[in-house]
Design a protein around this motif. Structure first.
Motif, PDB file in Angstrom:
ATOM      1  N   LEU A  17       0.665  -1.624   0.174  1.00 29.98           N
ATOM      2  CA  LEU A  17      -0.062   0.351   0.281  1.00 29.98           C
ATOM      3  C   LEU A  17       0.913   1.194   0.089  1.00 29.98           C
ATOM      4  O   LEU A  17       0.741   2.512  -0.886  1.00 29.98           O
ATOM      5  N   VAL A  36      -5.845  -7.196  -9.701  1.00 25.30           N
ATOM      6  CA  VAL A  36      -6.535  -7.703  -8.729  1.00 25.30           C
ATOM      7  C   VAL A  36      -7.534  -8.284  -8.485  1.00 25.30           C
ATOM      8  O   VAL A  36      -8.323  -9.043  -8.041  1.00 25.30           O
ATOM      9  N   PRO A  89      -6.800  -7.405   1.314  1.00 26.40           N
ATOM     10  CA  PRO A  89      -7.546  -6.033   0.682  1.00 26.40           C
ATOM     11  C   PRO A  89      -6.634  -5.509   0.934  1.00 26.40           C
ATOM     12  O   PRO A  89      -6.779  -4.401   0.465  1.00 26.40           O
ATOM     13  N   LYS A  90      -5.735  -4.852   1.628  1.00 33.62           N
ATOM     14  CA  LYS A  90      -4.182  -3.961   0.864  1.00 33.62           C
ATOM     15  C   LYS A  90      -3.650  -4.134  -0.280  1.00 33.62           C
ATOM     16  O   LYS A  90      -3.423  -3.103  -0.820  1.00 33.62           O
ATOM     17  N   GLU A  93      -6.144  -3.355  -2.660  1.00 35.85           N
ATOM     18  CA  GLU A  93      -6.123  -1.317  -2.910  1.00 35.85           C
ATOM     19  C   GLU A  93      -4.561  -1.094  -3.477  1.00 35.85           C
ATOM     20  O   GLU A  93      -5.155   0.109  -3.900  1.00 35.85           O
ATOM     21  N   ARG A  96      -5.588  -1.586  -7.172  1.00 36.81           N
ATOM     22  CA  ARG A  96      -5.919  -0.707  -7.893  1.00 36.81           C
ATOM     23  C   ARG A  96      -5.527   0.912  -7.752  1.00 36.81           C
ATOM     24  O   ARG A  96      -6.147   1.185  -8.696  1.00 36.81           O
ATOM     25  N   LEU A  97      -4.508   1.319  -6.447  1.00 42.46           N
ATOM     26  CA  LEU A  97      -3.867   2.524  -7.302  1.00 42.46           C
ATOM     27  C   LEU A  97      -3.720   2.247  -8.289  1.00 42.46           C
ATOM     28  O   LEU A  97      -3.262   3.310  -9.641  1.00 42.46           O
TER      29      LEU A  97
END
Length: 103
Positions: A17, A36, A89-90, A93, A96-97
């Motif tokens: 992240l 993802v 989930p980390k 994310e 996704r970024l």
């Protein structure tokens, strides 16, 4: 690193992240999109395994008609699955970024 509190040192969701937020996760957005999708499917599978492990075994007609027909309980490593449910989930994310950076 995030994995140190779980006992599973291979988990680094917080690091991913941070790298993604800083723009330092070097990956093509198209590749990130594929990752993802795969991570979301993996997270869905982890959640399903955890639900199955917690569920009471159901009796069916096959249990009565077929000798030895009852399936054995799932043999899973619940602490690792719980750690994956927290960490995935980390990762999702973070990727996704990267994926959305091209937009």
């Amino acid at each position: 690193m995030a994995g140190s509190d779980t006992g599973y040192g291979g988990l680094a969701g917080d690091l991913f992240l941070r790298l993604a937020a800083d723009g330092r996760l070097a990956l093509d957005p198209a590749q990130a999109a594929v990752i993802v999708d795969e991570l979301v499917r993996t997270l869905d599978s982890v959640c399903l395994l955890l639900r199955c492990a917690d569920a009471e075994p159901r009796e069916s007609a096959a249990d009565w008609l077929i000798p030895g027909g009852r399936r054995p309980a799932l043999d899973i490593d619940q602490p690792r699955l719980e750690a994956a449910r927290r960490e995935l989930p980390k990762y999702i994310e973070a990727f996704r970024l990267v994926r959305d950076r091209a937009s």
